[in-house]
Motif scaffolding. Structure first.
Motif, PDB file in Angstrom:
ATOM      1  N   GLU A 121       0.859  -1.186   0.000  1.00  0.00           N
ATOM      2  CA  GLU A 121       0.000   0.000   0.000  1.00  0.00           C
ATOM      3  C   GLU A 121       0.890   1.228   0.000  1.00  0.00           C
ATOM      4  O   GLU A 121       2.011   1.208   0.525  1.00  0.00           O
ATOM      5  N   LEU A 122       0.376   2.317  -0.577  1.00  0.00           N
ATOM      6  CA  LEU A 122       1.158   3.546  -0.674  1.00  0.00           C
ATOM      7  C   LEU A 122       0.430   4.703  -0.001  1.00  0.00           C
ATOM      8  O   LEU A 122      -0.798   4.820  -0.101  1.00  0.00           O
ATOM      9  N   GLY A 123       1.210   5.537   0.681  1.00  0.00           N
ATOM     10  CA  GLY A 123       0.616   6.698   1.343  1.00  0.00           C
ATOM     11  C   GLY A 123       1.554   7.888   1.289  1.00  0.00           C
ATOM     12  O   GLY A 123       2.740   7.763   0.968  1.00  0.00           O
ATOM     13  N   ILE A 124       0.984   9.052   1.589  1.00  0.00           N
ATOM     14  CA  ILE A 124       1.742  10.312   1.526  1.00  0.00           C
ATOM     15  C   ILE A 124       1.694  11.003   2.886  1.00  0.00           C
ATOM     16  O   ILE A 124       0.643  11.043   3.531  1.00  0.00           O
ATOM     17  N   TYR A 125       2.839  11.531   3.301  1.00  0.00           N
ATOM     18  CA  TYR A 125       2.897  12.382   4.493  1.00  0.00           C
ATOM     19  C   TYR A 125       3.628  13.648   4.076  1.00  0.00           C
ATOM     20  O   TYR A 125       4.832  13.632   3.824  1.00  0.00           O
ATOM     21  N   SER A 126       2.866  14.732   3.965  1.00  0.00           N
ATOM     22  CA  SER A 126       3.426  15.984   3.460  1.00  0.00           C
ATOM     23  C   SER A 126       2.954  17.154   4.304  1.00  0.00           C
ATOM     24  O   SER A 126       1.877  17.102   4.908  1.00  0.00           O
ATOM     25  N   SER A 127       3.746  18.213   4.309  1.00  0.00           N
ATOM     26  CA  SER A 127       3.304  19.414   5.022  1.00  0.00           C
ATOM     27  C   SER A 127       2.197  20.124   4.244  1.00  0.00           C
ATOM     28  O   SER A 127       1.474  20.945   4.792  1.00  0.00           O
ATOM     29  N   GLY A 128       2.046  19.806   2.970  1.00  0.00           N
ATOM     30  CA  GLY A 128       0.915  20.331   2.201  1.00  0.00           C
ATOM     31  C   GLY A 128      -0.360  19.697   2.743  1.00  0.00           C
ATOM     32  O   GLY A 128      -0.371  18.510   3.069  1.00  0.00           O
ATOM     33  N   SER A 129      -1.438  20.483   2.850  1.00  0.00           N
ATOM     34  CA  SER A 129      -2.689  19.961   3.417  1.00  0.00           C
ATOM     35  C   SER A 129      -3.218  18.796   2.586  1.00  0.00           C
ATOM     36  O   SER A 129      -2.850  18.623   1.423  1.00  0.00           O
ATOM     37  N   LYS A 130      -4.109  17.997   3.193  1.00  0.00           N
ATOM     38  CA  LYS A 130      -4.701  16.876   2.456  1.00  0.00           C
ATOM     39  C   LYS A 130      -5.417  17.370   1.202  1.00  0.00           C
ATOM     40  O   LYS A 130      -5.373  16.720   0.164  1.00  0.00           O
ATOM     41  N   ALA A 131      -6.054  18.538   1.309  1.00  0.00           N
ATOM     42  CA  ALA A 131      -6.735  19.101   0.134  1.00  0.00           C
ATOM     43  C   ALA A 131      -5.714  19.422  -0.960  1.00  0.00           C
ATOM     44  O   ALA A 131      -5.947  19.142  -2.138  1.00  0.00           O
ATOM     45  N   ALA A 132      -4.575  19.993  -0.554  1.00  0.00           N
ATOM     46  CA  ALA A 132      -3.529  20.329  -1.534  1.00  0.00           C
ATOM     47  C   ALA A 132      -2.936  19.051  -2.140  1.00  0.00           C
ATOM     48  O   ALA A 132      -2.621  19.010  -3.332  1.00  0.00           O
ATOM     49  N   GLN A 133      -2.806  18.022  -1.333  1.00  0.00           N
ATOM     50  CA  GLN A 133      -2.280  16.746  -1.838  1.00  0.00           C
ATOM     51  C   GLN A 133      -3.232  16.149  -2.872  1.00  0.00           C
ATOM     52  O   GLN A 133      -2.805  15.630  -3.906  1.00  0.00           O
ATOM     53  N   ASP A 134      -4.528  16.238  -2.578  1.00  0.00           N
ATOM     54  CA  ASP A 134      -5.514  15.689  -3.510  1.00  0.00           C
ATOM     55  C   ASP A 134      -5.404  16.380  -4.870  1.00  0.00           C
ATOM     56  O   ASP A 134      -5.426  15.730  -5.918  1.00  0.00           O
ATOM     57  N   LEU A 135      -5.246  17.708  -4.848  1.00  0.00           N
ATOM     58  CA  LEU A 135      -5.096  18.467  -6.093  1.00  0.00           C
ATOM     59  C   LEU A 135      -3.809  18.085  -6.812  1.00  0.00           C
ATOM     60  O   LEU A 135      -3.787  17.912  -8.030  1.00  0.00           O
ATOM     61  N   PHE A 136      -2.750  17.988  -6.043  1.00  0.00           N
ATOM     62  CA  PHE A 136      -1.421  17.668  -6.576  1.00  0.00           C
ATOM     63  C   PHE A 136      -1.480  16.374  -7.403  1.00  0.00           C
ATOM     64  O   PHE A 136      -1.005  16.316  -8.537  1.00  0.00           O
ATOM     65  N   PHE A 137      -2.084  15.346  -6.827  1.00  0.00           N
ATOM     66  CA  PHE A 137      -2.096  14.045  -7.503  1.00  0.00           C
ATOM     67  C   PHE A 137      -3.201  13.923  -8.547  1.00  0.00           C
ATOM     68  O   PHE A 137      -3.147  13.078  -9.418  1.00  0.00           O
ATOM     69  N   ARG A 138      -4.208  14.803  -8.425  1.00  0.00           N
ATOM     70  CA  ARG A 138      -5.262  14.813  -9.441  1.00  0.00           C
ATOM     71  C   ARG A 138      -4.773  15.488 -10.724  1.00  0.00           C
ATOM     72  O   ARG A 138      -5.083  15.060 -11.831  1.00  0.00           O
ATOM     73  N   TYR A 139      -4.013  16.573 -10.534  1.00  0.00           N
ATOM     74  CA  TYR A 139      -3.533  17.341 -11.688  1.00  0.00           C
ATOM     75  C   TYR A 139      -2.018  17.218 -11.834  1.00  0.00           C
ATOM     76  O   TYR A 139      -1.302  18.219 -11.834  1.00  0.00           O
ATOM     77  N   SER A 140      -1.516  16.013 -11.957  1.00  0.00           N
ATOM     78  CA  SER A 140      -0.064  15.829 -12.086  1.00  0.00           C
ATOM     79  C   SER A 140       0.323  15.765 -13.562  1.00  0.00           C
ATOM     80  O   SER A 140      -0.534  15.629 -14.436  1.00  0.00           O
ATOM     81  N   VAL A 141       1.625  15.829 -13.813  1.00  0.00           N
ATOM     82  CA  VAL A 141       2.114  15.709 -15.195  1.00  0.00           C
ATOM     83  C   VAL A 141       1.770  14.338 -15.777  1.00  0.00           C
ATOM     84  O   VAL A 141       1.736  14.170 -16.997  1.00  0.00           O
ATOM     85  N   GLU A 142       1.504  13.373 -14.895  1.00  0.00           N
ATOM     86  CA  GLU A 142       1.151  12.016 -15.342  1.00  0.00           C
ATOM     87  C   GLU A 142      -0.367  11.820 -15.341  1.00  0.00           C
ATOM     88  O   GLU A 142      -0.842  10.695 -15.441  1.00  0.00           O
ATOM     89  N   GLY A 143      -1.117  12.908 -15.182  1.00  0.00           N
ATOM     90  CA  GLY A 143      -2.568  12.807 -15.102  1.00  0.00           C
ATOM     91  C   GLY A 143      -3.016  12.551 -13.672  1.00  0.00           C
ATOM     92  O   GLY A 143      -2.267  12.800 -12.731  1.00  0.00           O
TER      93      GLY A 143
END
Ligand SMILES: [Mg+2]
Length: 230
Positions: A121-143
């Motif tokens: 399983e994969l997870g993220i721990y970032s200082s960016g908020s969960k909302a910002a993380q969701d955007l980051f991975f939704r709109y990535s260079v890889e789609g």
């Protein structure tokens, strides 16, 4: 996983900035965008309760003073929840307008596919908020790559340099700390994770900066230059 002791990893927890995404994107694209748009965003969403709450959390007595405080925090990279929340809202507009796409290193997606196939399983721990993380991975260079990630953690769990945060993350994922591999570019974060019983991998994307930064300090972690070396 090529490293023998990492084969036991059932959960791979990853940092974003400097680990799976280049520092340039966050520092030279996202941060300046939020600074440029902050004043306009606040005036356009003046009555939004979340925006009001963020301004209040700065401790400033006027909106103008709050905006100045927030702009200073962006400059100094202060990881305050109010700033992170507001930045998340501002970045949403940018992503939706296709002003930029989140950068991911080339090795990231192939390794995520491989690890998921292996049942990790994969997870993220970032200082960016969960909302910002969701955007980051939704709109990535890889789609939209959100399907690969089963959990997200941010500073609401606690500081990334506090081992208690990693104990809490382990409890939330349901895995024993010894089954979790934390991957980051910051030694202090890895020290905290290691204290909590995690396996750790230090990612060094830019050896020149790392050697300079590391001078005179010891490092107790395996060092790699990309995810496919793990
Ligand atoms: Mg980082």
């Amino acid at each position: 996983m090529k490293t023998p002791e990492f084969k036991a990893a059932r959960f791979v927890l990853m940092d974003i900035e400097g680990t799976i995404s280049e520092l340039f994107f966050v520092r030279q694209v996202l941060f300046p965008y939020s600074a440029e748009r902050l004043r306009t965003y606040v005036s356009q969403h003046y009555n939004n309760p979340t925006v009001r709450d963020c301004l209040r959390q700065t401790g400033a007595t006027t909106d103008e003073a709050a905006i100045q405080t927030l702009l200073n925090w962006i400059k100094q990279d202060v990881k305050h929840p109010a700033l992170k929340t507001l930045q998340g809202l501002i970045w949403r507009e940018g992503y939706e307008a296709d002003a930029f796409r989140a950068h991911l290193y080339d090795d990231v997606l192939p390794m995520w596919r491989e690890w998921r196939t292996e049942g990790r399983e994969l997870g993220i721990y970032s200082s960016g908020s969960k909302a910002a993380q969701d955007l980051f991975f939704r709109y990535s260079v890889e789609g939209d790559v959100r399907e690969y990630l089963s959990s997200h953690f941010d500073l609401s769990t606690g500081s990334k340099r506090d081992s208690e945060s990693y104990r809490e993350i382990a409890a939330e994922t349901g895995y024993d700390p010894s089954e979790i591999l934390f991957v980051s570019d910051v030694v202090e974060e890895l020290d905290a994770a290691q204290s909590a019983g995690y396996m750790t991998a230090l990612i060094v994307r830019n050896p020149a900066i790392f050697e300079n930064d590391r001078a005179g300090r010891s490092c107790k972690h395996h060092v790699f230059s990309s995810l496919d070396e793990l």
